[in-house]
Enzyme design. Sequence first.
Site, PDB file in Angstrom:
ATOM      1  N   MET A  58       0.840  -1.196   0.000  1.00 42.40           N
ATOM      2  CA  MET A  58       0.000   0.000   0.000  1.00 42.40           C
ATOM      3  C   MET A  58       0.876   1.247   0.000  1.00 42.40           C
ATOM      4  O   MET A  58       0.451   2.326   0.426  1.00 42.40           O
ATOM      5  CB  MET A  58      -0.950  -0.005   1.199  1.00 42.40           C
ATOM      6  CG  MET A  58      -1.981  -1.109   1.132  1.00 42.40           C
ATOM      7  SD  MET A  58      -3.563  -0.740   1.940  1.00 42.40           S
ATOM      8  CE  MET A  58      -3.043  -0.465   3.628  1.00 42.40           C
ATOM      9  N   LEU A  61       6.729   2.789   1.446  1.00 43.52           N
ATOM     10  CA  LEU A  61       7.655   1.659   1.468  1.00 43.52           C
ATOM     11  C   LEU A  61       8.739   1.837   2.521  1.00 43.52           C
ATOM     12  O   LEU A  61       9.265   2.927   2.741  1.00 43.52           O
ATOM     13  CB  LEU A  61       8.295   1.487   0.088  1.00 43.52           C
ATOM     14  CG  LEU A  61       7.340   1.265  -1.085  1.00 43.52           C
ATOM     15  CD1 LEU A  61       8.123   1.086  -2.382  1.00 43.52           C
ATOM     16  CD2 LEU A  61       6.436   0.070  -0.836  1.00 43.52           C
ATOM     17  N   GLY A  64      11.133  -3.379   5.213  1.00 44.80           N
ATOM     18  CA  GLY A  64      10.400  -4.642   5.156  1.00 44.80           C
ATOM     19  C   GLY A  64       9.915  -4.944   3.749  1.00 44.80           C
ATOM     20  O   GLY A  64      10.058  -6.069   3.244  1.00 44.80           O
ATOM     21  N   HIS A  65       9.337  -3.933   3.085  1.00 40.99           N
ATOM     22  CA  HIS A  65       8.920  -4.109   1.697  1.00 40.99           C
ATOM     23  C   HIS A  65      10.125  -4.405   0.794  1.00 40.99           C
ATOM     24  O   HIS A  65      10.066  -5.300  -0.059  1.00 40.99           O
ATOM     25  CB  HIS A  65       8.235  -2.843   1.174  1.00 40.99           C
ATOM     26  CG  HIS A  65       6.993  -2.459   1.905  1.00 40.99           C
ATOM     27  ND1 HIS A  65       6.891  -1.300   2.643  1.00 40.99           N
ATOM     28  CD2 HIS A  65       5.784  -3.079   2.014  1.00 40.99           C
ATOM     29  CE1 HIS A  65       5.676  -1.219   3.163  1.00 40.99           C
ATOM     30  NE2 HIS A  65       4.994  -2.284   2.808  1.00 40.99           N
ATOM     31  N   GLN A  89     -10.165  -2.295   2.922  1.00 44.07           N
ATOM     32  CA  GLN A  89      -9.529  -2.795   4.142  1.00 44.07           C
ATOM     33  C   GLN A  89      -9.832  -1.911   5.345  1.00 44.07           C
ATOM     34  O   GLN A  89      -9.534  -2.289   6.482  1.00 44.07           O
ATOM     35  CB  GLN A  89      -8.011  -2.878   3.959  1.00 44.07           C
ATOM     36  CG  GLN A  89      -7.568  -3.929   2.975  1.00 44.07           C
ATOM     37  CD  GLN A  89      -6.080  -3.945   2.754  1.00 44.07           C
ATOM     38  OE1 GLN A  89      -5.615  -4.258   1.661  1.00 44.07           O
ATOM     39  NE2 GLN A  89      -5.300  -3.607   3.770  1.00 44.07           N
ATOM     40  N   GLY A 194       4.995 -10.385   4.062  1.00 44.78           N
ATOM     41  CA  GLY A 194       5.838 -10.368   5.249  1.00 44.78           C
ATOM     42  C   GLY A 194       5.207 -11.122   6.414  1.00 44.78           C
ATOM     43  O   GLY A 194       3.988 -11.116   6.591  1.00 44.78           O
ATOM     44  N   GLN A 200      -2.695 -12.337   7.948  1.00 44.19           N
ATOM     45  CA  GLN A 200      -2.871 -12.096   6.521  1.00 44.19           C
ATOM     46  C   GLN A 200      -2.270 -13.233   5.708  1.00 44.19           C
ATOM     47  O   GLN A 200      -2.867 -13.693   4.727  1.00 44.19           O
ATOM     48  CB  GLN A 200      -2.213 -10.773   6.141  1.00 44.19           C
ATOM     49  CG  GLN A 200      -2.197 -10.486   4.647  1.00 44.19           C
ATOM     50  CD  GLN A 200      -1.621  -9.123   4.345  1.00 44.19           C
ATOM     51  OE1 GLN A 200      -2.318  -8.120   4.370  1.00 44.19           O
ATOM     52  NE2 GLN A 200      -0.335  -9.079   4.052  1.00 44.19           N
ATOM     53  N   MET A 231       8.881  -3.270  11.631  1.00 43.79           N
ATOM     54  CA  MET A 231       8.697  -2.177  10.687  1.00 43.79           C
ATOM     55  C   MET A 231       7.272  -2.154  10.163  1.00 43.79           C
ATOM     56  O   MET A 231       6.696  -3.190   9.842  1.00 43.79           O
ATOM     57  CB  MET A 231       9.680  -2.307   9.530  1.00 43.79           C
ATOM     58  CG  MET A 231      11.102  -1.983   9.909  1.00 43.79           C
ATOM     59  SD  MET A 231      12.160  -1.848   8.456  1.00 43.79           S
ATOM     60  CE  MET A 231      13.714  -1.394   9.257  1.00 43.79           C
ATOM     61  N   ARG A 234       2.898   2.556   9.374  1.00 40.52           N
ATOM     62  CA  ARG A 234       2.228   3.405  10.366  1.00 40.52           C
ATOM     63  C   ARG A 234       3.169   3.886  11.471  1.00 40.52           C
ATOM     64  O   ARG A 234       2.782   4.743  12.272  1.00 40.52           O
ATOM     65  CB  ARG A 234       1.050   2.660  10.988  1.00 40.52           C
ATOM     66  CG  ARG A 234      -0.121   2.459  10.035  1.00 40.52           C
ATOM     67  CD  ARG A 234      -1.282   1.780  10.740  1.00 40.52           C
ATOM     68  NE  ARG A 234      -2.483   1.748   9.922  1.00 40.52           N
ATOM     69  CZ  ARG A 234      -2.780   0.797   9.050  1.00 40.52           C
ATOM     70  NH1 ARG A 234      -1.933  -0.203   8.899  1.00 40.52           N
ATOM     71  NH2 ARG A 234      -3.892   0.844   8.346  1.00 40.52           N
TER      72      ARG A 234
END
Length: 363
Positions: A58, A61, A64-65, A89, A194, A200, A231, A234
């Site tokens: 989303m 970045l 982690g991404h 979501q 992740g 998820q 990470m 938010r």
Amino acid sequence: MFTWRRQFSTAATLLKTAAMAPSQPTTSFQVFRDVPPLRTLRRQILESNRTVGLVPTMGALHEGHLSLIRQAASENTDVVVSIFVNPTQFGVNEDLSSYPRTWDSDVAKLEQLNAELTAHNTHGRITAVLAPTAQVMYPTLPPSSEIDGDGSFVTITPISRKLEGASRPVFFRGVATVCMKLFNIVGAERAYFGQKDVQQTVVIKRMVKDFHVDTEIKIGPTVREADGLAMSSRNVYLGKRRREVGLVLYRALRAAAEQYHAHGKLQRSQILEAAERVTKEVIAEQRGLAPAERALFEVDYISLADPDTLDELEVVDPSKGAILSGAIKMAPLEESRAGEDCGLGEGKVPVRLIDNLIFAPRV
């Protein structure tokens, strides 16, 4: 009344900046706003006997991404990164507008990562970024975030009703729906998620299995800050004070995990009691401080669950392992001090933190 028309208008407005952003002609990858051109590229890749790895995001970045993209590039010739703030979501009482949108910095990070992949002679590269509008992703009806709202949705029950789903009842319906759309659009051989968002991953794996989706789901490890904080996009809202207190979740999970790994405890009560002690101590400590010094939070849940069904466990079976997870809600700061680092939003945005530790099966 919260109507489809209002929600679609809000979502479309919020995504307008990303939708209208220039295609960045100097980048090493193509930016796609619609489906047909991307599918043309996908056919070319397929005809060239190359493979695609999809990394759904989303935006906003972080490392982690990027770690997932590196993994995808090591296992595929071409990587497609999606950047789409999915409105379904977010519940009707959740603030979609507060989610960080950082298109320019996201593109810069991806370009820098492609340069890194080239320098390291990595197998694959970022070939495309899919950044659609809400209308492209939801072409028939405006997206609804109402629990009983109309629309074309994918629901994976009962696992989507547990843990995060109990607090956010439409969240996993939105996740499953948008991931099914992305899988259909991109047709990737592999998709990367992740471990931090552990529920998820369970929902998506179940969806792929039940609907015979021809995409392999790959899970990358949770990437943490130096202090252990998982990470998350938010985290920019936390600021120094709430960030320090927010580490309580990771500390609580580690204390519980120690009971299992170091002391051989298998009973639920014995494992979770350690986590409860940590959270209660920190809550009491924070409540004893002045409003300008404290960061209040509440524990949503601490879970010890079966890795496949997410059913709560009374006893851990070491041959199967378990998922230890939790969520806390960081309240807005009551008072801030002059010059204090309060994070994006000046400490007024509530922040939900989630984390987990996996008890791997013992052979």
